[in-house]
Enzyme design. Structure first.
Site, mmCIF file in Angstrom:
data_model
loop_
_atom_site.group_PDB
_atom_site.id
_atom_site.type_symbol
_atom_site.label_atom_id
_atom_site.label_comp_id
_atom_site.label_asym_id
_atom_site.label_seq_id
_atom_site.Cartn_x
_atom_site.Cartn_y
_atom_site.Cartn_z
ATOM 1 N N ARG A 118 -3.271 -5.791 32.764
ATOM 2 C CA ARG A 118 -4.621 -6.112 32.258
ATOM 3 C C ARG A 118 -5.011 -4.977 31.318
ATOM 4 O O ARG A 118 -5.103 -3.827 31.737
ATOM 5 C CB ARG A 118 -5.625 -6.247 33.401
ATOM 6 C CG ARG A 118 -7.056 -6.302 32.901
ATOM 7 C CD ARG A 118 -8.039 -6.754 33.942
ATOM 8 N NE ARG A 118 -7.938 -8.186 34.166
ATOM 9 C CZ ARG A 118 -8.867 -8.912 34.792
ATOM 10 N NH1 ARG A 118 -9.959 -8.336 35.256
ATOM 11 N NH2 ARG A 118 -8.723 -10.211 34.956
ATOM 12 N N HIS A 145 -6.515 -14.951 28.263
ATOM 13 C CA HIS A 145 -6.532 -14.864 29.738
ATOM 14 C C HIS A 145 -5.790 -16.097 30.276
ATOM 15 O O HIS A 145 -6.367 -16.988 30.897
ATOM 16 C CB HIS A 145 -7.977 -14.824 30.237
ATOM 17 C CG HIS A 145 -8.124 -14.333 31.655
ATOM 18 N ND1 HIS A 145 -7.052 -13.916 32.425
ATOM 19 C CD2 HIS A 145 -9.225 -14.184 32.448
ATOM 20 C CE1 HIS A 145 -7.492 -13.543 33.616
ATOM 21 N NE2 HIS A 145 -8.791 -13.694 33.658
ATOM 22 N N GLN A 148 -5.815 -17.350 34.096
ATOM 23 C CA GLN A 148 -7.085 -17.951 34.489
ATOM 24 C C GLN A 148 -7.147 -19.412 34.031
ATOM 25 O O GLN A 148 -7.575 -20.301 34.766
ATOM 26 C CB GLN A 148 -8.256 -17.169 33.872
ATOM 27 C CG GLN A 148 -9.612 -17.771 34.177
ATOM 28 C CD GLN A 148 -9.974 -17.695 35.649
ATOM 29 O OE1 GLN A 148 -9.939 -16.620 36.234
ATOM 30 N NE2 GLN A 148 -10.318 -18.828 36.254
ATOM 31 N N ASP A 241 -18.674 -18.501 29.904
ATOM 32 C CA ASP A 241 -18.163 -17.188 30.303
ATOM 33 C C ASP A 241 -19.252 -16.168 29.967
ATOM 34 O O ASP A 241 -20.224 -16.501 29.272
ATOM 35 C CB ASP A 241 -16.855 -16.887 29.538
ATOM 36 C CG ASP A 241 -16.137 -15.638 30.040
ATOM 37 O OD1 ASP A 241 -16.492 -15.119 31.117
ATOM 38 O OD2 ASP A 241 -15.214 -15.168 29.337
ATOM 39 N N CYS A 279 -14.915 -18.540 35.014
ATOM 40 C CA CYS A 279 -13.816 -17.728 35.555
ATOM 41 C C CYS A 279 -14.308 -16.672 36.544
ATOM 42 O O CYS A 279 -13.526 -16.185 37.356
ATOM 43 C CB CYS A 279 -13.035 -17.089 34.421
ATOM 44 S SG CYS A 279 -13.978 -15.889 33.463
ATOM 45 N N ARG A 307 -6.300 -19.424 41.280
ATOM 46 C CA ARG A 307 -5.570 -18.313 40.671
ATOM 47 C C ARG A 307 -4.337 -17.988 41.528
ATOM 48 O O ARG A 307 -3.247 -17.758 41.013
ATOM 49 C CB ARG A 307 -6.456 -17.050 40.590
ATOM 50 C CG ARG A 307 -7.605 -17.127 39.621
ATOM 51 C CD ARG A 307 -7.148 -17.175 38.183
ATOM 52 N NE ARG A 307 -6.361 -16.023 37.789
ATOM 53 C CZ ARG A 307 -6.870 -14.848 37.406
ATOM 54 N NH1 ARG A 307 -8.169 -14.685 37.349
ATOM 55 N NH2 ARG A 307 -6.071 -13.850 37.031
HETATM 56 N N1 NVA Z 1 -14.228 -12.756 29.198
HETATM 57 C C1 NVA Z 1 -14.326 -11.969 30.410
HETATM 58 C C2 NVA Z 1 -13.435 -12.544 31.457
HETATM 59 C C3 NVA Z 1 -13.461 -11.793 32.766
HETATM 60 C C4 NVA Z 1 -12.508 -12.331 33.787
HETATM 61 C C5 NVA Z 1 -13.972 -10.527 30.125
HETATM 62 O O1 NVA Z 1 -12.993 -10.298 29.397
HETATM 63 O O2 NVA Z 1 -14.656 -9.628 30.618
HETATM 64 N N1 CP Z 2 -11.569 -14.195 36.534
HETATM 65 C C1 CP Z 2 -11.010 -12.977 36.643
HETATM 66 O O1 CP Z 2 -10.032 -12.643 35.977
HETATM 67 O O2 CP Z 2 -11.612 -12.186 37.559
HETATM 68 P P1 CP Z 2 -11.336 -10.621 37.797
HETATM 69 O O3 CP Z 2 -11.870 -9.899 36.570
HETATM 70 O O4 CP Z 2 -12.105 -10.293 39.032
HETATM 71 O O5 CP Z 2 -9.875 -10.393 37.941
#
Ligand code: NVA
Ligand code: CP
Length: 322
Positions: A118, A145, A148, A241, A279, A307
């Protein structure tokens, strides 16, 4: 007798690529095969059956951003598959002191069987994929992502019994990881997708144009406008989101996308049996009201659970020697 073509198709691995960085890299049949595998593994898990498909395998997980779902679902998924996962926070490894991504990829390839990452720029995960000799899985970058969205597709499939031909409305920040992966996942599976986002927050033009062309070829549609009512009208699925993704927090003040909030007034335009996905984590009162995310159309916790199941399918396919 089977033809050479049939035999070749049967012999073809479910995923052609070493890595899993975007949904664009998959074709529709690979995506459906992954979802089928997830359905099978979910059934086994619900029956209390945990077959050790990945006995002795170890997944390294590098996190440069916070996570609840991704971290826990990958870790539990590896354990349920008979393997292990190691959590590697950037601050705790030499990456945080300037060791390069390339060297980290090469070193970790000597210890673990797969890497989940990540991070921020998508180019960072591409470097890992290039330098690592083991499969690299995208656990979220600024641009994509994909795990997800696999979970989202499985959830939609469970509730609607199909994917192709459904209408999906996405509202809010169009230029983020979720919107980009949803575009790719929707087009690849024949879902018609409409995006409503503020001017200046449209999806990446390269991704949008490529997938619009692909949608035209496969008979589905992909549109983007600034009109939330038009997007939600007759939608089977409504998704939003956060307005400011991780790394964009400094822009929170300027990202007030209230016109694109998912609320009762807007959702009156969706189909009666629409489902709402997010998500998570969510900001109630910002991108979605509490009565929607905690209401009868919301499937966000099934989505979060999925997930685990889709990632187990992905791990089994990418890491097993079968
Ligand atoms: N778009 C959000 C998704 C979090 C799972 C982010 O990148 O923070
Ligand atoms: N939806 C998602 O990726 O959640 P986290 O940021 O908690 O991993």
């Amino acid at each position: 007798m089977k033809s050479a073509v049939t035999k070749a198709k049967e012999a073809r691995p479910v995923l052609q690529q070493k890595d899993f960085l975007t949904l664009h890299a998959l074709d529709g049949s690979e995506m459906m095969a992954l979802l089928d595998e997830a359905v099978k593994l979910k059934k086994e898990t619900k029956a209390g059956v945990h077959k050790p498909y990945l006995q002795g395998k170890v997944l390294g997980m590098i996190f440069e951003k916070a996570s609840t779902r991704t971290r826990v679902s990958f870790e539990v998924g590896m354990q349920q598959l008979g393997g292990n996962a190691i959590f590697l926070s950037k601050q705790d490894i030499q990456l945080g002191r300037g060791e390069s991504n390339a060297d980290t990829a090469k070193v970790l390839s000597r210890y673990v069987d797969g890497l989940m990452i990540r991070t921020f720029g998508h180019d960072i995960i591409e470097t890992y994929a290039k330098e690592a000799t083991i499969p690299v899985i995208n656990g979220l970058t600024d641009m994509h992502h994909p795990t997800q969205v696999l979970a989202d597709l499985l959830t939609i499939y469970e509730y609607k019994g199909k994917l192709a031909g459904l209408k999906l409305a996405y509202l809010g920040d169009g230029h983020n990881n979720m919107c980009h992966s949803l575009i790719e996942g929707a087009v690849k599976t024949g879902i018609d997708m409409t995006i409503a986002c503020p001017a200046g927050y449209e999806p990446d033009d390269g991704i949008y144009q490529t997938m619009k062309q692909e949608a035209e070829e496969n008979g589905s549609t992909l549109t983007c406008s600034e009109n939330p009512i038009e997007a939600v009208t007759n939608a089977d699925i409504v998704i939003t989101d956060v307005w400011a993704s991780m790394g964009k927090e400094a822009e929170s003040e300027e990202r007030h996308f209230h016109e694109f909030q998912v609320n009762q007034t807007l959702c009156q335009h969706a189909n009666e049996d629409y489902i709402f996905l997010h998500c998570l984590p969510a900001h109630r009162g910002e991108e979605v009201t509490a009565d929607i995310i905690d209401g009868p159309h919301s499937v966000v916790f099934d989505e979060a659970e999925n997930r685990l199941h889709v990632q187990k399918a992905l791990l089994k396919i990418l890491l097993s020697n079968e």
